[in-house]
Design a protein around this motif. Sequence first.
Motif, short mmCIF file in Angstrom:
data_model
loop_
_atom_site.label_atom_id
_atom_site.label_comp_id
_atom_site.label_asym_id
_atom_site.label_seq_id
_atom_site.Cartn_x
_atom_site.Cartn_y
_atom_site.Cartn_z
N PHE A 148 50.08 62.24 27.69
CA PHE A 148 50.50 63.39 26.90
C PHE A 148 51.88 63.81 27.39
N THR A 181 47.63 68.91 21.27
CA THR A 181 47.90 69.86 22.35
C THR A 181 46.60 70.50 22.82
N PHE A 200 52.66 65.90 22.61
CA PHE A 200 52.10 67.24 22.45
C PHE A 200 53.20 68.27 22.60
#
Length: 230
Positions: free
Chosen positions: A12, A171, A43
């Motif tokens: 991420f 996210t 994200f």
Amino acid sequence: MAAPIKKTIELFYDVISPYSWLAFEILGRYRQRWNIDLQYKPFFLGGIMQGADNKPPGLNPMKAVYMFDDLAMQRDYTGVPFSKSVPTSFFEQSSLTAQRFLTVVNDQHPDDLEEVSRQLWIRMWSKDKDISDPTSVLEAAQAAGMSEEVANKCMSKVKDQSTKEELKRITGIALESGAFGAPWILAHKDGEVKTFWGTDKIPLLAHVIGKNACKLSNTCSRHTYFSTVF
């Protein structure tokens, strides 16, 4: 003999994060050597900071000084071409447009995600360009090899509700797993998920998934451990 089962690593990241760039290049280097399924997950770091009640290191004067000194050493050690000066608009930039654009690219043109991400990092952290500007994002996409037509089509979807919801969903997955910064890494092995924050945890990640990583010592050159791609 059956091929060994690949372990899944989810990275991420947000292109406003220089340490995400380091993790991105290092894990990319080890993708084949470790036989891992490396999944890139753009994200929104601003949402992570808000959700985790955290603050970016750049907003703390002492942390900011340390970070930029550290990035200078990382540039010399890893070959990742961070600028020798602080990006002029670092404290005013938002990565929201860039991350939404990457969300669209990941959905519509996933094979382009890696290089478009890299070119956005280069624009901000090497060339001191404002990645909050849609024109700058489009220039990064074309530098990555996307045609002007395809890049513009992706940009036209940046404000779609579906794009906003997808970025929010990714996210949210990171937040639910405990994320409080970037890079955030999820390692899947034998039905378990281990979480890692930061580039310096990659040797520990290697240990957890049963792989070998050269330790940071005077017997290990940067070319053995890190990805020197520039």
